[in-house]
Design a protein around this motif. Structure first.
Motif, PDB file in Angstrom:
ATOM      1  N   ILE A  31      21.271  30.681  54.204  1.00 29.30           N
ATOM      2  CA  ILE A  31      22.477  30.913  54.993  1.00 29.30           C
ATOM      3  C   ILE A  31      22.055  31.224  56.423  1.00 29.30           C
ATOM      4  CG2 ILE A  31      24.440  32.440  55.334  1.00 29.30           C
ATOM      5  CD1 ILE A  31      24.560  32.745  52.325  1.00 29.30           C
ATOM      6  N   GLY A  32      22.687  30.544  57.365  1.00 30.16           N
ATOM      7  CA  GLY A  32      22.348  30.742  58.764  1.00 30.16           C
ATOM      8  C   GLY A  32      23.583  30.957  59.611  1.00 30.16           C
ATOM      9  N   THR A  33      23.339  31.323  60.839  1.00 30.33           N
ATOM     10  CA  THR A  33      24.404  31.539  61.813  1.00 30.33           C
ATOM     11  C   THR A  33      24.069  30.744  63.062  1.00 30.33           C
ATOM     12  OG1 THR A  33      24.719  33.763  60.973  1.00 30.33           O
ATOM     13  CG2 THR A  33      25.686  33.290  63.089  1.00 30.33           C
ATOM     14  N   VAL A  34      25.078  30.093  63.642  1.00 28.05           N
ATOM     15  CA  VAL A  34      24.886  29.322  64.862  1.00 28.05           C
ATOM     16  C   VAL A  34      26.022  29.662  65.827  1.00 28.05           C
ATOM     17  CG1 VAL A  34      26.153  27.291  64.055  1.00 28.05           C
ATOM     18  CG2 VAL A  34      24.372  27.018  65.750  1.00 28.05           C
ATOM     19  N   ALA A  35      25.697  29.695  67.114  1.00 30.31           N
ATOM     20  CA  ALA A  35      26.711  29.970  68.146  1.00 30.31           C
ATOM     21  C   ALA A  35      27.092  28.663  68.834  1.00 30.31           C
ATOM     22  CB  ALA A  35      26.167  30.957  69.163  1.00 30.31           C
ATOM     23  N   LEU A  36      28.375  28.488  69.072  1.00 30.66           N
ATOM     24  CA  LEU A  36      28.896  27.290  69.750  1.00 30.66           C
ATOM     25  C   LEU A  36      29.743  27.706  70.940  1.00 30.66           C
ATOM     26  CD1 LEU A  36      30.251  25.140  66.792  1.00 30.66           C
ATOM     27  CD2 LEU A  36      28.157  24.766  68.057  1.00 30.66           C
ATOM     28  N   VAL A  61      31.935  30.988  69.973  1.00 26.92           N
ATOM     29  CA  VAL A  61      32.233  31.343  68.587  1.00 26.92           C
ATOM     30  C   VAL A  61      30.945  31.221  67.776  1.00 26.92           C
ATOM     31  CG1 VAL A  61      34.646  30.633  68.664  1.00 26.92           C
ATOM     32  CG2 VAL A  61      32.922  28.998  67.981  1.00 26.92           C
ATOM     33  N   ARG A  62      30.896  31.966  66.689  1.00 23.06           N
ATOM     34  CA  ARG A  62      29.730  31.898  65.810  1.00 23.06           C
ATOM     35  C   ARG A  62      30.180  31.399  64.457  1.00 23.06           C
ATOM     36  NH1 ARG A  62      26.825  37.464  66.134  1.00 23.06           N
ATOM     37  NH2 ARG A  62      26.210  36.645  64.124  1.00 23.06           N
ATOM     38  N   LEU A  63      29.373  30.513  63.884  1.00 19.71           N
ATOM     39  CA  LEU A  63      29.641  29.955  62.566  1.00 19.71           C
ATOM     40  C   LEU A  63      28.568  30.431  61.605  1.00 19.71           C
ATOM     41  CD1 LEU A  63      30.407  26.269  63.569  1.00 19.71           C
ATOM     42  CD2 LEU A  63      32.035  28.077  63.134  1.00 19.71           C
ATOM     43  N   ARG A  64      28.962  30.617  60.353  1.00 18.09           N
ATOM     44  CA  ARG A  64      28.018  31.042  59.331  1.00 18.09           C
ATOM     45  C   ARG A  64      28.205  30.158  58.108  1.00 18.09           C
ATOM     46  NH1 ARG A  64      25.576  36.273  57.568  1.00 18.09           N
ATOM     47  NH2 ARG A  64      25.246  36.029  55.346  1.00 18.09           N
ATOM     48  N   THR A  96      43.701  29.920  68.924  1.00 19.81           N
ATOM     49  CA  THR A  96      43.816  29.180  67.671  1.00 19.81           C
ATOM     50  C   THR A  96      42.586  28.301  67.508  1.00 19.81           C
ATOM     51  OG1 THR A  96      46.212  29.123  67.944  1.00 19.81           O
ATOM     52  CG2 THR A  96      45.258  27.603  66.347  1.00 19.81           C
ATOM     53  N   LEU A  97      41.905  28.470  66.377  1.00 21.00           N
ATOM     54  CA  LEU A  97      40.741  27.662  66.034  1.00 21.00           C
ATOM     55  C   LEU A  97      41.061  26.902  64.759  1.00 21.00           C
ATOM     56  CD1 LEU A  97      38.049  30.422  66.599  1.00 21.00           C
ATOM     57  CD2 LEU A  97      38.518  28.499  68.108  1.00 21.00           C
ATOM     58  N   ASP A  98      40.820  25.604  64.753  1.00 25.84           N
ATOM     59  CA  ASP A  98      41.146  24.769  63.602  1.00 25.84           C
ATOM     60  C   ASP A  98      40.010  24.818  62.586  1.00 25.84           C
ATOM     61  OD1 ASP A  98      42.298  23.021  61.866  1.00 25.84           O
ATOM     62  OD2 ASP A  98      42.346  21.317  63.236  1.00 25.84           O
ATOM     63  N   GLU A  99      40.217  25.569  61.512  1.00 29.49           N
ATOM     64  CA  GLU A  99      39.190  25.708  60.478  1.00 29.49           C
ATOM     65  C   GLU A  99      39.081  24.474  59.598  1.00 29.49           C
ATOM     66  OE1 GLU A  99      39.170  29.362  58.324  1.00 29.49           O
ATOM     67  OE2 GLU A  99      39.700  30.533  60.089  1.00 29.49           O
ATOM     68  N   GLU A 110      33.791  36.511  62.796  1.00 28.29           N
ATOM     69  CA  GLU A 110      34.584  37.311  63.729  1.00 28.29           C
ATOM     70  C   GLU A 110      35.087  36.479  64.909  1.00 28.29           C
ATOM     71  OE1 GLU A 110      32.416  40.777  64.913  1.00 28.29           O
ATOM     72  OE2 GLU A 110      31.851  41.253  62.866  1.00 28.29           O
ATOM     73  N   PRO A 111      35.969  35.512  64.650  1.00 28.96           N
ATOM     74  CA  PRO A 111      36.463  34.683  65.756  1.00 28.96           C
ATOM     75  C   PRO A 111      37.301  35.505  66.722  1.00 28.96           C
ATOM     76  CG  PRO A 111      37.742  34.269  63.788  1.00 28.96           C
ATOM     77  CD  PRO A 111      36.621  35.192  63.386  1.00 28.96           C
ATOM     78  N   PRO A 112      37.289  35.142  67.999  1.00 26.69           N
ATOM     79  CA  PRO A 112      38.114  35.878  68.967  1.00 26.69           C
ATOM     80  C   PRO A 112      39.592  35.670  68.641  1.00 26.69           C
ATOM     81  CG  PRO A 112      37.152  33.938  69.971  1.00 26.69           C
ATOM     82  CD  PRO A 112      36.558  34.051  68.611  1.00 26.69           C
ATOM     83  N   GLN A 113      40.340  36.754  68.617  1.00 26.56           N
ATOM     84  CA  GLN A 113      41.762  36.698  68.292  1.00 26.56           C
ATOM     85  C   GLN A 113      42.611  36.442  69.532  1.00 26.56           C
ATOM     86  OE1 GLN A 113      42.909  36.870  65.089  1.00 26.56           O
ATOM     87  NE2 GLN A 113      40.744  36.853  64.544  1.00 26.56           N
TER      88      GLN A 113
END
Length: 144
Positions: A31-36, A61-64, A96-99, A110-113
């Protein structure tokens, strides 16, 4: 058989604990984390308002998720700010982020609200300008 299990029982328990810790560590490596940096798109901006300061063009944003699944095309991903109902007094707007664009098993960490944006009322006026020209243009050019 019981005697074989009970001999050196401390070493066996320590070995089992180390094996468990090592398994959890190796399993966690998958499992990893990446920042975009996602571009921000502003929609529904009222014409009577303008940005008082340059608004953010990108948001981090960071994805895991599984390291194998984190390598996916992100060109269609974006953060959207709906400016309908915007007011000069209002300072924060929902992000709004499209998941649905994320692969299975990948999620936002923890996406920005909200995003802070400063707006001001704008006024549009037409001003006619008559230039005063002196001299003559270079050869090959003419005043028009």
């Amino acid at each position: 058989m019981v005697r074989a299990l009970l001999t050196n029982w401390r070493e066996k328990i320590i070995s089992l604990a180390l094996a468990g810790v090592l398994f959890a560590y190796v399993d966690n490596l998958k499992i990893g984390t990446v920042a975009l940096n996602l571009p921000v798109v502003y929609t529904g901006m009222p014409q009577s308002l303008a940005f008082a300061e340059d608004p953010p063009r990108f948001i981090e944003v960071r994805l895991r998720g599984d390291k194998e699944r984190l390598n996916f095309p992100t060109s269609k991903m974006r953060a959207e700010i709906d400016m309908k109902g915007a007011a000069a007094e209002r300072m924060s707007y929902p992000v709004t982020l499209d998941e649905r664009l994320l692969p299975e098993g990948v999620s936002f960490v923890e996406p920005p609200q909200f995003l802070r944006i400063k707006l001001e009322r704008s006024v549009q006026r037409f001003v006619f300008i008559r230039p005063i020209v002196s001299g003559s243009p270079d050869t090959g050019f003419r005043r028009g």
